[in-house]
Motif scaffolding. Structure first.
Motif, short mmCIF file in Angstrom:
data_model
loop_
_atom_site.label_atom_id
_atom_site.label_comp_id
_atom_site.label_asym_id
_atom_site.label_seq_id
_atom_site.Cartn_x
_atom_site.Cartn_y
_atom_site.Cartn_z
N ALA A 60 0.50 11.18 -4.89
CA ALA A 60 -0.60 10.23 -4.80
C ALA A 60 -0.04 8.84 -5.06
O ALA A 60 0.53 8.58 -6.12
CB ALA A 60 -1.70 10.55 -5.80
N ALA A 61 -0.15 7.98 -4.06
CA ALA A 61 0.29 6.59 -4.19
C ALA A 61 -0.94 5.71 -4.33
O ALA A 61 -1.88 5.81 -3.54
CB ALA A 61 1.10 6.18 -2.98
N LEU A 62 -0.95 4.87 -5.36
CA LEU A 62 -2.08 3.97 -5.59
C LEU A 62 -1.57 2.55 -5.82
O LEU A 62 -0.57 2.36 -6.53
CB LEU A 62 -2.88 4.41 -6.82
CG LEU A 62 -3.46 5.81 -6.83
CD1 LEU A 62 -2.55 6.75 -7.61
CD2 LEU A 62 -4.83 5.82 -7.45
N VAL A 63 -2.26 1.59 -5.24
CA VAL A 63 -1.93 0.19 -5.44
C VAL A 63 -3.21 -0.57 -5.78
O VAL A 63 -4.23 -0.43 -5.09
CB VAL A 63 -1.28 -0.41 -4.19
CG1 VAL A 63 -1.05 -1.92 -4.37
CG2 VAL A 63 0.04 0.28 -3.87
N ALA A 64 -3.17 -1.34 -6.86
CA ALA A 64 -4.33 -2.13 -7.28
C ALA A 64 -4.53 -3.30 -6.32
O ALA A 64 -3.57 -3.93 -5.89
CB ALA A 64 -4.13 -2.64 -8.70
N THR A 65 -5.79 -3.57 -5.99
CA THR A 65 -6.06 -4.65 -5.04
C THR A 65 -7.44 -5.25 -5.28
O THR A 65 -8.35 -4.58 -5.78
CB THR A 65 -5.97 -4.13 -3.59
OG1 THR A 65 -6.15 -5.22 -2.68
CG2 THR A 65 -7.02 -3.07 -3.31
N THR A 66 -7.57 -6.52 -4.91
CA THR A 66 -8.87 -7.18 -4.89
C THR A 66 -9.31 -7.46 -3.46
O THR A 66 -10.31 -8.13 -3.24
CB THR A 66 -8.82 -8.50 -5.68
OG1 THR A 66 -7.74 -9.31 -5.17
CG2 THR A 66 -8.58 -8.25 -7.17
N ASP A 67 -8.53 -6.96 -2.49
CA ASP A 67 -8.84 -7.15 -1.07
C ASP A 67 -9.30 -5.83 -0.46
O ASP A 67 -8.61 -4.82 -0.56
CB ASP A 67 -7.60 -7.65 -0.30
CG ASP A 67 -7.14 -9.01 -0.79
OD1 ASP A 67 -8.00 -9.85 -1.09
OD2 ASP A 67 -5.91 -9.22 -0.87
N LEU A 68 -10.45 -5.85 0.18
CA LEU A 68 -11.00 -4.68 0.84
C LEU A 68 -10.74 -4.83 2.34
O LEU A 68 -11.47 -5.53 3.04
CB LEU A 68 -12.49 -4.56 0.55
CG LEU A 68 -13.19 -3.29 1.04
CD1 LEU A 68 -12.66 -2.07 0.31
CD2 LEU A 68 -14.70 -3.41 0.87
N ASP A 69 -9.70 -4.17 2.84
CA ASP A 69 -9.29 -4.28 4.24
C ASP A 69 -9.56 -2.95 4.93
O ASP A 69 -8.85 -1.97 4.71
CB ASP A 69 -7.81 -4.66 4.32
CG ASP A 69 -7.35 -4.84 5.76
OD1 ASP A 69 -8.18 -4.72 6.68
OD2 ASP A 69 -6.14 -5.08 5.96
#
Length: 473
Positions: free
Chosen positions: A254-263
């Motif tokens: 499981a790869a997870l990256v924190a983001t504030t962009d919803l693309d």
């Protein structure tokens, strides 16, 4: 003490920590999976009994008062319960493949893509949308008898507290609108499930909370439900800054990256996991490939787990020409693409190939799959890694080389830690997050091997593209 409960797919754990995040004790119990002609199911009573057993053992081993409990567990699947929270039928696991033909039709007619564009979630056979639609077509009586279609941890939470609710992280797949943080009725319509909307549990935002009724814990203990295991591990590994990532090396990657962009553009794959922080998501690529692929190779070749490190050191980078596309799951792959019919491929083997070559090739293949997932998720910052695979130092060195970046190795019941941290925030209890999430080691890549694996990764992508074409024929 603070208790974190992690209801995994094959193992249920309860961990106790002191206020500084130091582990006091861990209890675990295995739970079974039933495999039959593409169906993968679990006995809910067995799962709940395992939860009660680990909590009973933990509170007996550590007599300190339980200040707070955080609950996490496996995501996806369908856990049907009646009005008393009791099972209606066996739980359909996230590993289940019965709905693959239905999903294939949705991929062909555009339903799959439209759902992704609305929710940021790419459905796969074991996600609730396809499973509920399959049950509606083939087992409507089960849905008629059910009051709620829960997720694993929600079933446990209702049994422990009597509260019927899920959280935004579990609800993220595939019915939640990540912008409004409410169910999207158009998605239900697209999947032919409008008439089953009553089965969806209320979404607690922020996390649902309750007081325990028993189940191995003192009466009236405060408990919080969620987030589910991927998001809980992100908290437990200290993933807080946009661009930073986490790789969970377990039965599946499981790869997870924190983001504030919803693309919501690009190839539909993975999902956006909503968190308790509005406007802050985890871009997740939960692949089917993982340590299960290595386990299969080990069992087939007769290699023991304690031999892996030595064997990895006997074979050079490139495994003497042996190459593995490590997509062994019977339901295909779900991230960073959805390909239900994709299967593993082993090439370059000859009579001179050794067990070390085979083991190294599958570990390299898993590493390439991880790199693919992390790139698709948008990794730009630091990378933490956790999960059972971290117990192999040689594999961690290989993984750092294949990924070409340092790894912050975080050990010690990371999901349970994250569940406690989430519960503490929900109840307004101040805990030192830095101390709770401190890495146990940092593994740095070798520049020469990292350069070699950059070329190997491009070759992996090329072979994968050909395999995906064959899978669609």
């Amino acid at each position: 003490m603070y208790v974190g409960v992690d209801v995994g797919t094959s193992l249920v754990k309860a961990a106790a920590f002191d206020a500084g995040g130091r582990p006091l004790a861990v209890e675990s119990r295995p739970v079974g999976l039933s495999f039959r002609a593409g169906l993968v199911e679990q006995d809910m009573e067995e799962v709940y009994a395992a939860v009660a057993a680990v909590l009973t053992a933990l509170t007996a081993a550590v007599p300190d008062p339980v200040e707070l409990v955080g609950l996490t567990g496996q995501g996806d699947g369908v856990w049907l319960v009646d009005g008393e929270g009791m099972p209606v039928r066996a739980a359909a696991s996230w590993m289940d493949g019965r709905a693959h033909e239905l999903l294939g039709r949705w991929q062909a007619d555009g339903t799959f893509e439209e759902v992704f564009r609305r929710t940021g979630g790419a459905m796969f056979p074991g996600s609730p949308g396809p499973l509920l639609a399959w049950l509606d077509r083939h087992e409507p009586g089960s849905l008629d008898s059910a009051t709620t279609a829960l997720y694993c941890k929600d079933m446990v939470f209702e049994r422990l507290t009597g509260v019927r609710a899920t959280d935004v992280s579990d609800a993220s797949m595939p019915f939640l609108d990540p912008r409004t943080r409410t169910y999207d009725d158009r998605v239900l319509e697209l999947l032919g499930l409008t008439h089953r909307r009553r089965l969806l549990p209320p979404v607690g935002d922020p996390l649902p909370v309750g007081r325990t009724l028993g189940g191995g814990l003192p009466l009236d203990t405060p408990i919080a439900n969620g987030p589910y295991d991927l998001a809980a591990c992100a908290l437990g590994a200290g993933l807080t800054g946009p661009g930073d990532g986490l790789l969970i090396v377990g039965t599946c990657l499981a790869a997870l990256v924190a983001t504030t962009d919803l693309d919501l553009t690009g190839e539909p794959a993975g999902l956006y996991i909503s968190t308790d922080r509005p406007g802050f998501w985890l871009r997740a690529m939960p692949a089917m490939v993982g340590t299960a692929a290595l386990d299969w190779v080990l069992s087939t070749t007769g290699v023991r787990h304690d031999e892996v490190d030595a064997l990895l050191d006997t074979a050079p980078p490139g495994a003497n020409g042996v190459r593995v596309l490590p997509y062994f799951a019977p339901s295909g792959e779900r991230a960073p693409f959805v390909e239900p019919r994709l299967r593993a491929e082993l090439t370059g083997v000859c009579l001179e190939s050794t067990r070390g070559d085979l083991v190294r090739a599958v570990c390299e293949g898993i590493g390439y799959a991880a790199r693919h997932c992390l790139e698709a998720a948008g990794l730009k910052g630091s990378l933490a890694v956790c999960g059972g695979g971290t117990r192999s130092p040689a594999w961690m060195r290989l993984l750092a080389d294949v990924l070409g970046r340092p790894l912050r190795v975080v050990e010690g019941e990371v999901g349970a830690r994250g569940a406690v941290l989430a519960a503490a925030e929900r109840y307004g209890i101040a805990l030192d997050r830095a101390a709770w999430t401190e890495p146990t080691a940092v593994v740095r890549p070798d520049p020469g091997r990292a350069a070699y694996y950059t070329g190997g990764y491009e070759d992996h992508l090329s072979r994968l593209a050909s395999a995906r074409e064959r899978a669609r024929r």
